[in-house]
Write a protein that holds these residues in place. Structure first.
Motif, short mmCIF file in Angstrom:
data_model
loop_
_atom_site.label_atom_id
_atom_site.label_comp_id
_atom_site.label_asym_id
_atom_site.label_seq_id
_atom_site.Cartn_x
_atom_site.Cartn_y
_atom_site.Cartn_z
N SER A 62 -7.70 2.08 8.87
CA SER A 62 -6.30 2.30 8.55
C SER A 62 -5.72 3.41 9.41
O SER A 62 -4.65 3.26 10.01
N LEU A 74 -2.12 1.35 10.24
CA LEU A 74 -1.64 0.38 9.24
C LEU A 74 -2.19 0.75 7.88
O LEU A 74 -3.40 0.95 7.73
N ARG A 124 -0.20 -2.51 3.37
CA ARG A 124 0.46 -3.43 4.29
C ARG A 124 -0.47 -4.57 4.74
O ARG A 124 -0.02 -5.63 5.12
N VAL A 125 -1.79 -4.32 4.66
CA VAL A 125 -2.77 -5.24 5.22
C VAL A 125 -3.45 -6.13 4.18
O VAL A 125 -3.65 -7.33 4.42
#
Length: 129
Positions: free
Chosen positions: A49, A54, A58-59
Motif C-alpha cells: 500500500s 494505493l 481503494r484496492v
C-alpha cells in the motif's frame, strides 16, 4: 512458522500466507497482493500500500488485472495464473519485472503463487533497493 520469519523466498510461502492475519501480513518487508479465483483483491498489505500509493480501501474487492494493476495484465503475470488454473497445477515463479502504472518505472521481482488447493493466489512484490 510465524510471519516475522517469512521472507520473499520462503519455501511453500502460499500456504504460510494463507494462515497469516492481515496484521501479520502488514509486518512483512515485501508487498503482498492476495486475490481470489475471479482475480478480485482480498488481501493488500501495508508494505505494498505504501510503496504503490494505493490504500487498501481503494484496492480490496477490485479486479487486480484490470482496475488495480493493469500493467500486470499480460503473458508474464496474469496469463501464468490463468494457465495454472486451467491445468490445475501449482504456480510458484519469480520474475524480474518493471512496474509502470501511476509511477516512474520501478524494477521489482514478482513472485507468483497459486495452488489448486489454496483459496488465495498471490502476487508478491520485492522492490530493488
Amino acid at each position: 512458522m510465524n510471519a516475522s520469519t517469512l521472507s520473499f523466498s520462503t519455501a511453500d510461502l502460499a500456504s504460510h500466507l494463507d494462515n497469516c492475519t492481515p496484521e501479520q501480513l502488514d509486518q512483512l518487508d515485501f508487498g503482498v497482493i492476495g486475490f481470489d479465483a475471479d482475480s478480485n483483491v482480498q488481501l493488500y498489505n501495508a508494505f505494498e500500500s505504501e510503496a504503490a500509493g494505493l490504500s487498501p480501501q481503494r484496492v480490496i474487492g477490485q479486479p487486480l488485472f484490470t482496475n488495480v494493476a493493469p500493467c500486470m495484465n499480460n503473458f508474464m503475470v496474469a496469463q501464468r495464473f490463468e494457465d495454472a488454473q486451467d491445468a490445475g497445477s501449482t504456480l510458484d515463479e519469480t520474475v524480474d519485472y518493471v512496474l509502470t502504472l501511476r509511477m516512474r518505472p520501478v524494477k521489482v521481482k514478482l513472485r507468483l503463487l497459486a495452488s489448486p488447493a489454496g483459496a488465495s493466489r498471490y502476487v508478491l512484490v520485492q522492490r530493488q533497493l
